[in-house]
Design a protein around this motif. Structure first.
Motif, short mmCIF file in Angstrom:
data_model
loop_
_atom_site.label_atom_id
_atom_site.label_comp_id
_atom_site.label_asym_id
_atom_site.label_seq_id
_atom_site.Cartn_x
_atom_site.Cartn_y
_atom_site.Cartn_z
N ASN A 169 6.91 64.58 50.34
CA ASN A 169 8.15 63.96 49.84
C ASN A 169 8.84 64.86 48.82
OD1 ASN A 169 7.69 61.73 51.45
ND2 ASN A 169 6.56 60.62 49.85
N GLU A 170 8.04 65.44 47.92
CA GLU A 170 8.64 66.34 46.93
C GLU A 170 9.27 67.57 47.59
OE1 GLU A 170 5.67 67.31 44.11
OE2 GLU A 170 5.50 65.27 43.27
N LEU A 171 8.56 68.12 48.59
CA LEU A 171 9.10 69.29 49.27
C LEU A 171 10.37 68.97 50.03
CD1 LEU A 171 5.84 70.94 50.64
CD2 LEU A 171 7.26 71.72 48.74
N VAL A 172 10.42 67.80 50.68
CA VAL A 172 11.63 67.39 51.40
C VAL A 172 12.80 67.29 50.45
CG1 VAL A 172 12.71 65.47 52.64
CG2 VAL A 172 10.44 66.27 53.30
N HIS A 173 12.57 66.70 49.29
CA HIS A 173 13.65 66.58 48.30
C HIS A 173 14.12 67.95 47.82
CE1 HIS A 173 16.02 65.01 45.00
NE2 HIS A 173 15.34 65.78 44.16
N GLU A 174 13.14 68.81 47.49
CA GLU A 174 13.52 70.15 47.03
C GLU A 174 14.26 70.93 48.13
OE1 GLU A 174 10.11 72.16 45.64
OE2 GLU A 174 9.77 70.82 43.92
N LYS A 175 13.78 70.77 49.36
CA LYS A 175 14.44 71.46 50.46
C LYS A 175 15.87 70.95 50.64
CE LYS A 175 13.08 70.55 54.65
NZ LYS A 175 12.24 70.50 55.86
N ALA A 176 16.07 69.65 50.56
CA ALA A 176 17.41 69.09 50.69
C ALA A 176 18.33 69.60 49.57
CB ALA A 176 17.34 67.56 50.66
N VAL A 177 17.79 69.65 48.34
CA VAL A 177 18.60 70.15 47.22
C VAL A 177 18.99 71.61 47.46
CG1 VAL A 177 18.55 70.72 44.77
CG2 VAL A 177 17.63 68.53 45.57
N LYS A 178 18.02 72.42 47.90
CA LYS A 178 18.33 73.83 48.14
C LYS A 178 19.32 74.00 49.28
CE LYS A 178 14.08 75.89 46.34
NZ LYS A 178 12.90 76.75 46.63
N VAL A 179 19.14 73.24 50.36
CA VAL A 179 20.08 73.32 51.49
C VAL A 179 21.48 72.94 51.04
CG1 VAL A 179 20.70 72.28 53.69
CG2 VAL A 179 18.35 72.99 53.28
N SER A 180 21.57 71.87 50.23
CA SER A 180 22.87 71.46 49.72
C SER A 180 23.50 72.54 48.85
CB SER A 180 22.72 70.17 48.91
OG SER A 180 23.95 69.77 48.36
N ASN A 181 22.66 73.16 48.00
CA ASN A 181 23.20 74.24 47.16
C ASN A 181 23.66 75.43 47.99
OD1 ASN A 181 22.64 72.76 44.84
ND2 ASN A 181 20.60 73.68 44.57
N PHE A 182 22.85 75.76 49.01
CA PHE A 182 23.24 76.87 49.87
C PHE A 182 24.51 76.55 50.63
CE2 PHE A 182 18.63 78.34 49.94
CZ PHE A 182 18.90 79.41 49.10
N GLU A 183 24.64 75.32 51.14
CA GLU A 183 25.86 74.95 51.85
C GLU A 183 27.08 75.05 50.95
OE1 GLU A 183 25.19 71.11 53.43
OE2 GLU A 183 24.07 71.81 55.19
N GLN A 185 27.39 76.91 48.29
CA GLN A 185 27.65 78.33 48.01
C GLN A 185 28.31 79.01 49.21
OE1 GLN A 185 24.11 80.47 47.02
NE2 GLN A 185 25.15 82.45 46.79
N ILE A 186 27.82 78.70 50.40
CA ILE A 186 28.40 79.31 51.60
C ILE A 186 29.85 78.86 51.79
CG2 ILE A 186 28.28 79.32 54.13
CD1 ILE A 186 25.22 79.26 53.81
#
Length: 524
Positions: A169-183, A185-186
């Motif tokens: 669950n923690e990894l899914v949340h962190e991954k979602a946050v990073k994906v959102s940040n990358f999106e 930024q892109i």
């Protein structure tokens, strides 16, 4: 008889002489043989003596040579024996040195082996102690696990599953946050790059724009020419209007005639024909027919030249000659007073420059940009939108599938699937939206803005609407009591859809809904 006897006597004498000669020759031969035999025997004896002498001399020489060779061989053997003994002594000394070195190494290895055995014994003792400690640790661990299971009421497998679930669950949340940040930024980088490429293309592409009108003016040398153009009972002017499909307006304007027609090709044919008639001076129905026919051929040639000029200017090669003619016909088409041929050339340049910046095929982008409005050359002759007509024409002449897709998608009729199509769409919007590119008369402009505001205010819950930016954006004030936040999206979509269906406008219109709730209270 005497003669015969004499002859016989002579013959006998001759025979006797011959026999005597033969006998004498034989005796001499025998004597010669004996003499030669004696001479040969004497020579043979002397030769044998000489040979015996030579053999004796050879034996003496051989004995002397043999003695010398024996002496030399003894010397060589003595030298070789001495050399061999010397090498043997050196090898024996080397072998003794090697033996001493090997003995030293063996002693060193023995000492090391003794040391290793001692260390191994020490290590075995330590390993045994470590095993005992590990067993003790396992016992303590098992007792602690038992105690933890009793306290937590979880087995080991259940605890593992619980921890892994929390970690996932923690990894899914962190991954979602990073994906959102990358999106995010892109998107920011894409917008920045897009602005950069578009501004660069606009800066490099500078094109003049001429507003076309629906009338042309033909100058006259004098006002008397008006009467000759009208002709007796108006036959000349009727012939010109019938053959060209253009209305001739002859009014009080001095030394000028106005040609009125929305078809620019017809108006151009009429203008050229009228100028030739005025220059020639012979104006009658037959001459008018000949002149109009020549003017029509001249316009067709001019259309072909315009198409070739556009192809050369945009550096597009390999087009079908019929497509080149259609491109030339765009010279006599306008969209909101913007010349379609100039617009197509400008789109080709813009798309090519943006494609070069992005590393895409610039030649293909220019080709698609030049052909994107090709359907407007036939829009009034064939039913259907200019987009569909352009697609059908390019398929007929076997154009590149990417070019056909760019034509089909440049107004958003289908989803954009290639970079070239997106570039053509952007270049088309840039060319149409730049200042002074398109214009319309004041009355049509006001009517369009009023129609836009009427469509927006016709919806329930809309308080006011304001068309701004020359009708490219409309801002709508929504009543918060009647329309909530979720319904705003549907209302905006319905308004945009209705504007697309009921209005004609260049570019696009941004529908902007605003909903504001305020609560005011006074403390007394």
């Amino acid at each position: 008889m005497d003669k015969i006897s004499i002859g016989m006597a002579v013959l006998l004498c001759v025979i006797a002489l011959l026999v005597g000669a033969v006998i004498c020759g034989f005796i001499c031969f025998k004597l010669g043989i004996k003499y030669r035999k004696k001479t040969a025997e004497a020579a043979l004896g002397s030769a044998e003596k000489e040979a015996e002498k030579i053999v004796e001399d050879a034996k003496k020489n051989a004995e002397s040579l043999k003695k010398e060779a024996l002496v030399e061989a003894k010397d060589e053997i003595h030298k070789a024996r001495q050399e061999t003994e010397r090498e043997l002594k050196e090898r024996r000394s080397e072998v003794s040195r090697q033996e001493r070195r090997i003995n030293q190494k063996e002693e060193t290895i023995d000492r090391k082996l003794d040391s290793m055995e001692k260390k191994e014994e020490t290590l075995q003792k330590k390993l045994k102690a470590a095993d005992e400690k590990m067993e003790e640790a396992d016992r303590i661990k098992n007792s602690q696990l038992d105690m933890l299971e009793k306290i937590s009421q979880f087995t080991v497998e259940q605890a593992k599953e619980y921890l892994l679930q929390n970690l996932e669950n923690e990894l899914v949340h962190e991954k979602a946050v990073k994906v959102s940040n990358f999106e995010t930024q892109i998107k920011e980088e894409c917008e920045s790059k897009a602005r950069q490429y578009i501004s660069l293309a606009i800066a490099r592409c500078s094109a003049d724009q001429v507003s076309e009108t629906a009338v042309s003016v033909v100058p006259l040398p004098n006002d008397e020419m008006k009467g000759r153009i009208i002709g007796r009972e108006g036959r000349n002017i009727r012939t010109i209007e019938t053959l060209t499909g253009v209305d001739l307006i002859i009014d009080d304007t001095p030394e000028a005639i106005t040609l009125s027609c929305f078809d620019q090709v017809r108006r151009e044919v009429a203008r050229i024909a009228l100028e030739k008639l005025i220059q020639d001076g012979r104006i009658h129905p037959t001459r008018i027919e000949e002149t109009v026919d020549k003017a029509r051929r001249e316009v067709e040639h001019k259309i072909k030249q315009e198409g070739e000029r556009a192809v050369l200017e945009t550096n597009v090669h390999g087009l079908n000659h019929e497509l080149i003619k259609l491109i030339g016909r765009l010279r006599f088409r306008t969209s909101y007073r913007q010349n379609v041929l100039q617009h197509s050339i400008e789109v080709a340049h813009l798309a090519g420059m943006m494609a070069s910046e992005l590393g895409v095929d610039a030649n293909l982008a220019r080709r698609a940009g030049l052909l994107h409005d090709i359907g407007k050359a036939l829009s009034y002759e064939i039913e259907g939108s200019h987009v569909q007509i352009g697609v059908d024409v390019c398929k007929k002449y076997k154009e590149n599938p990417e070019v056909i897709h760019a034509i089909e998608a440049h107004h958003g009729d289908v989803e954009t699937k290639t970079v070239v199509a997106a570039l053509v769409q952007a270049a088309d919007a840039i060319s149409a939206a730049r200042p002074a590119a398109r214009s319309e008369n004041y009355e049509n402009y006001i009517k369009r803005l009023q129609k836009l505001e009427e469509i927006c205010t016709s919806y329930d819950g809309v308080e006011k609407s304001f068309a701004i930016q020359a009708g490219r954006e409309v801002r709508i004030m929504i009543s918060p009591e009647k329309v909530n936040d979720e319904k705003m999206v549907l209302v905006a979509r319905d308004i945009a859809k209705r504007i697309e269906d009921e209005m004609d406008y260049p570019g696009q219109i941004k529908v902007h809904l605003i909903r504001e709730s305020r609560a005011v209270e006074y403390a007394k």
